[in-house]
Enzyme design. Structure first.
Site, short mmCIF file in Angstrom:
data_model
loop_
_atom_site.label_atom_id
_atom_site.label_comp_id
_atom_site.label_asym_id
_atom_site.label_seq_id
_atom_site.Cartn_x
_atom_site.Cartn_y
_atom_site.Cartn_z
N HIS A 1 86.05 57.11 49.01
CA HIS A 1 85.31 58.20 48.64
C HIS A 1 83.60 58.29 49.66
O HIS A 1 82.99 57.71 49.93
CB HIS A 1 84.65 58.28 47.09
CG HIS A 1 86.39 58.51 46.45
ND1 HIS A 1 86.36 57.50 45.11
CD2 HIS A 1 86.69 59.47 45.88
CE1 HIS A 1 87.31 57.02 44.50
NE2 HIS A 1 87.69 58.65 45.07
N ASP B 1 82.67 53.71 48.68
CA ASP B 1 83.37 52.25 48.38
C ASP B 1 84.41 51.95 49.06
O ASP B 1 85.46 51.77 48.45
CB ASP B 1 83.52 52.78 46.79
CG ASP B 1 84.98 53.67 46.98
OD1 ASP B 1 84.43 54.93 47.79
OD2 ASP B 1 85.02 54.43 45.58
N SER C 1 90.60 63.62 44.61
CA SER C 1 89.56 63.26 44.07
C SER C 1 88.13 63.65 45.23
O SER C 1 86.98 64.18 44.95
CB SER C 1 89.00 62.03 44.17
OG SER C 1 89.38 61.17 45.31
#
Lengths: 238, 238
Positions: free
Chosen positions: A190, A187, A11
């Site tokens: 990320h 968070d 991600s």
């Protein structure tokens, strides 16, 4: 034909064209000289990445010329703790290293001159992971920790050294800045635009170090600022 | 193999991966299903674009599969006034139309099923162009005007209609918003993040209308959220 730079990862890579993303900045930096190709797969660990690298990166680029560079950024999911909410993403450390070797070997065997740049997982802010945690969500325990991420980051750097490849240790670099927990991470895991900026700068530095800087890549078609105002069309004769 | 969406245009396109850029947002939107390929050439008018379309777009994609879509955004430079500082970028209106036709015809002759989307030049804030003007710079007169840009925007829409192609008339759409001069334009000509957002939304709408929406394009490799946590590797067998 422009060279391409392929971004292969989890991600941290899939989100690289989001707000202030490092992939978008890279595409902007090389806007006239290289194509930046996104191959980010959120949630993936190296076990799955090693299974798909041929399909995702090699076959995807098969018809085009060999990429000039590939960034490989995995480990944030592998480092999920084996007894917490993201346990199905966990990959043991020794397997992480062998998967990463297999991915790099596939790339360099396919394209002997490709510049492979390994990027470590980012640091983790444990307390934020409790607030933003995945899965059942009420254990009060983070599913990832900075300590575990650090082991995978060191393993990533080791694999790069073994294979003679460049590594960008964002786990270490980010933690040199006071307040890294919130300035670089949104968070606890990320990247914020500021965290993306750090990755962008490191990737640009590594590419330049590998003779793939802006100065080494020709611009695609004449630059407007270099055209003769009295005879601009002349620029296209060459 | 993922389909590609090629962005061909002048600086409005070349800058599309800058801060809040519409190209970056598009790449993020299609992060798992399409490649967004940047072919932006700052300062170019349609005379030069028609000369290079084959080299920039057709040959650049020759080895890869046909692009699914190409956006074509020129006119902001063609519309430079013929007696002001950017006179060497000016292209007369009738030639603009014939160049635009030639560009579209090259694309559709090469790839009969490609979706070509014409994007008009944005509106111009004349007063800002005096403050930010190019060239000798002290005439006190803008080198581009909104009135001239509007003629080229209408011509662009006309060419799209003639050829049965989609057009996005950002010249008109932007001016429907009070304060468009500063909310959408940063120097009376180039886009702010807010202006980029409008272009992004319009392009996404046009692609969806052409059956190239997210719902119509398969994700490349299994999505993590759809994997079976008890047997994630099973997803890769199919």
């Amino acid at each position: 034909m422009r060279p391409s730079i392929v971004l292969f990862g989890d991600s941290i890579t899939e989100e690289a064209f989001g707000e202030g993303g490092w992939g978008a900045e890279l595409a902007n930096h090389y806007s006239r000289s290289a194509d930046v190709v996104l191959r980010g797969y959120s949630g993936y660990n190296t076990r799955w990445a090693a299974m798909v690298v041929r399909r995702a990166v090699v076959l995807g680029a098969a018809a085009a010329p060999a990429p000039a560079a590939v960034t490989v950024c995995f480990g944030a999911n592998d480092a999920s703790l084996p007894d917490r909410a993201s346990r199905h993403q966990h990959v043991p450390l020794h397997e992480y290293k062998s998967n990463l070797r297999a991915i790099c070997d596939t790339l360099t065997a396919t394209w002997p001159r490709v510049v492979v740049i390994l990027i470590t997982p980012p640091p983790v802010h444990d307390a934020a992971r409790v607030r933003y945690q995945y899965g059942d969500g009420c254990s009060g325990l983070p599913e990832r920790t900075n300590e575990a991420a650090g082991e995978y980051a060191r393993a990533c750097v080791d694999v790069a050294a073994e294979r003679g490849l460049r590594a960008i240790d964002i786990w270490s670099k980010m933690q040199r800045f006071p307040g890294w927990e919130s300035s670089f991470l949104r968070d606890g895991l990320h990247l914020t635009p500021c965290g993306n900026r750090l990755v962008f700068e490191e990737v640009v530095f590594a590419l330049k170090d590998a003779s793939l800087g802006l100065d080494a890549l020709p611009a695609d078609l004449p630059l407007f600022c270099e055209m003769d105002p009295n005879n601009p069309v002349k620029s296209f004769d060459e």
